[in-house]
Design an enzyme around this catalytic site. Structure first.
Site, PDB file in Angstrom:
ATOM      1  N   PRO A  94       0.823  -1.222   0.000  1.00  0.00           N
ATOM      2  CG  PRO A  94      -0.155  -1.141   2.125  1.00  0.00           C
ATOM      3  CD  PRO A  94       0.659  -2.009   1.224  1.00  0.00           C
ATOM      4  CD  GLU A 122       1.715  -4.749  11.075  1.00  0.00           C
ATOM      5  OE1 GLU A 122       1.879  -3.602  10.621  1.00  0.00           O
ATOM      6  OE2 GLU A 122       0.609  -5.188  11.433  1.00  0.00           O
ATOM      7  NE  ARG A 160      -8.108  -5.664 -20.532  1.00  0.00           N
ATOM      8  CZ  ARG A 160      -9.202  -6.158 -21.108  1.00  0.00           C
ATOM      9  NH1 ARG A 160      -9.620  -7.355 -20.823  1.00  0.00           N
ATOM     10  NH2 ARG A 160      -9.879  -5.442 -21.965  1.00  0.00           N
TER      11      ARG A 160
HETATM   12  C1  SAM Z   1      -1.796  -5.895   5.965  1.00  0.00           C
HETATM   13  S1  SAM Z   1      -0.806  -5.414   4.610  1.00  0.00           S
HETATM   14  C2  SAM Z   1       0.500  -4.532   5.378  1.00  0.00           C
HETATM   15  C3  SAM Z   1       0.163  -3.094   5.535  1.00  0.00           C
HETATM   16  C4  SAM Z   1       1.314  -2.254   6.062  1.00  0.00           C
HETATM   17  N1  SAM Z   1       1.517  -2.482   7.457  1.00  0.00           N
HETATM   18  C5  SAM Z   1       0.991  -0.813   5.802  1.00  0.00           C
HETATM   19  O1  SAM Z   1       0.184  -0.251   6.529  1.00  0.00           O
HETATM   20  O2  SAM Z   1       1.513  -0.223   4.851  1.00  0.00           O
HETATM   21  C6  SAM Z   1      -0.053  -6.924   4.118  1.00  0.00           C
HETATM   22  C7  SAM Z   1       0.380  -6.986   2.680  1.00  0.00           C
HETATM   23  O3  SAM Z   1      -0.748  -6.835   1.834  1.00  0.00           O
HETATM   24  C8  SAM Z   1      -0.337  -6.274   0.597  1.00  0.00           C
HETATM   25  N2  SAM Z   1      -1.146  -5.086   0.337  1.00  0.00           N
HETATM   26  C9  SAM Z   1      -2.010  -4.495   1.197  1.00  0.00           C
HETATM   27  N3  SAM Z   1      -2.612  -3.450   0.652  1.00  0.00           N
HETATM   28  C10 SAM Z   1      -2.142  -3.358  -0.615  1.00  0.00           C
HETATM   29  C11 SAM Z   1      -2.382  -2.454  -1.685  1.00  0.00           C
HETATM   30  N4  SAM Z   1      -3.224  -1.443  -1.572  1.00  0.00           N
HETATM   31  N5  SAM Z   1      -1.712  -2.667  -2.839  1.00  0.00           N
HETATM   32  C12 SAM Z   1      -0.844  -3.679  -2.976  1.00  0.00           C
HETATM   33  N6  SAM Z   1      -0.565  -4.564  -1.988  1.00  0.00           N
HETATM   34  C13 SAM Z   1      -1.210  -4.408  -0.815  1.00  0.00           C
HETATM   35  C14 SAM Z   1       1.141  -5.948   0.721  1.00  0.00           C
HETATM   36  O4  SAM Z   1       1.883  -6.977   0.071  1.00  0.00           O
HETATM   37  C15 SAM Z   1       1.352  -5.949   2.224  1.00  0.00           C
HETATM   38  O5  SAM Z   1       2.679  -6.268   2.569  1.00  0.00           O
END
Ligand code: SAM
Length: 237
Positions: A94, A122, A160
């Site tokens: 994110p 995390e 695609r």
């Molecule tokens: C619970 S999230 C970790 C969030 C992190 N602690 C933060 O707040 O930035 C776990 C994983 O989900 C994936 N993820 C979560 N949101 C995402 C997004 N919007 N785009 C891409 N990957 C995402 C990422 O690989 C991340 O390491």
């Protein structure tokens, strides 16, 4: 193109790449997609892939060692500057740059091998980002439980756009975002469904009028739902 996905939950992907355009692209040899279990690269006897965060705090963090080993196996090196030409190592996060149609197109045009790293908990030890990753990418301003859904979104939108993936009867050129607007509305038979009729212009066979109507509707929809695409806010234009 070759796409490799690194995940601690390979079963998550099931048959997700076995339908429609992606399936056809795989069968035609346009793309090869492989899902790898990060755990297989763990070398300790418990096959640990995560550990507690330094400094304390909630949750676990994916460990660097198995991911480094996986990247070395898939690209031949852990030196980001020595990846073979066309290689992109993508960290789903994110905190990454927003994934847009333009980024999908850039990957489709320039990359020959994409490795996607799916985080969990995390997230991933930052040394992976610092040393291995070429592109840190987010699919939107929300937090998923893992990178797996993001990897599916990214793979689908890139495949695609690969040459010949859509077949001769379809084109991505009129899709939303490709020309800066959203797509226009589409209708199919029946022309009259429970008294709700298809716009007359689509039935009259006048292609110039149909094109004009489609452009106007695309503009109207863009104004309604995504004014930022027209005004250039958020760096869209
Ligand atoms: C619970 S999230 C970790 C969030 C992190 N602690 C933060 O707040 O930035 C776990 C994983 O989900 C994936 N993820 C979560 N949101 C995402 C997004 N919007 N785009 C891409 N990957 C995402 C990422 O690989 C991340 O390491």
């Amino acid at each position: 193109m070759k796409i490799d996905v690194l995940t601690i939950f390979p079963e998550f992907f099931g048959q997700v790449f076995d339908f429609g355009i992606i399936r056809r692209a795989k069968l035609a040899g346009i793309v090869e997609i492989n899902v790898h279990d990060i755990r297989e690269y763990a070398t300790d006897k418990h096959k640990m892939v995560d550990d507690r965060p330094f400094g304390g705090g909630d949750g676990m963090v994916l460990k660097p060692e198995p991911i480094f080993a996986a990247i070395e196996n898939l690209t031949g090196t852990c030196d980001r500057d020595a990846y073979p030409a066309g290689t992109r190592v993508v960290l789903l996060s994110p905190q990454g740059k927003p994934f847009k149609q333009a980024m999908a197109k850039e990957f489709a045009d320039d990359a020959t091998h994409i490795v996607m790293i799916c985080g969990r908990y995390e997230g991933v030890d930052e040394r992976v980002n610092d040393l291995l990753v070429t592109d840190e990418v987010s699919i939107g301003d929300y937090v998923l439980s893992g990178g797996e859904p993001a990897a599916i979104v990214i793979a689908d939108s890139i495949v695609r756009l690969l040459p010949n993936a859509l077949g001769s009867d379809t084109s991505a050129a009129n899709d939303s975002f490709s020309g800066g607007l959203l797509d226009c509305p589409h209708y199919t038979r029946p022309a009259d469904f429970r008294g709700y009729t298809v716009p007359e212009v689509l039935l009259n066979g006048n292609h110039a009028e149909i094109e004009k109507w489609r452009f106007e509707k695309a503009l109207e929809k863009t104004r309604q739902n995504r004014i930022d695409l027209l005004t250039g806010e958020n760096g869209e234009m």
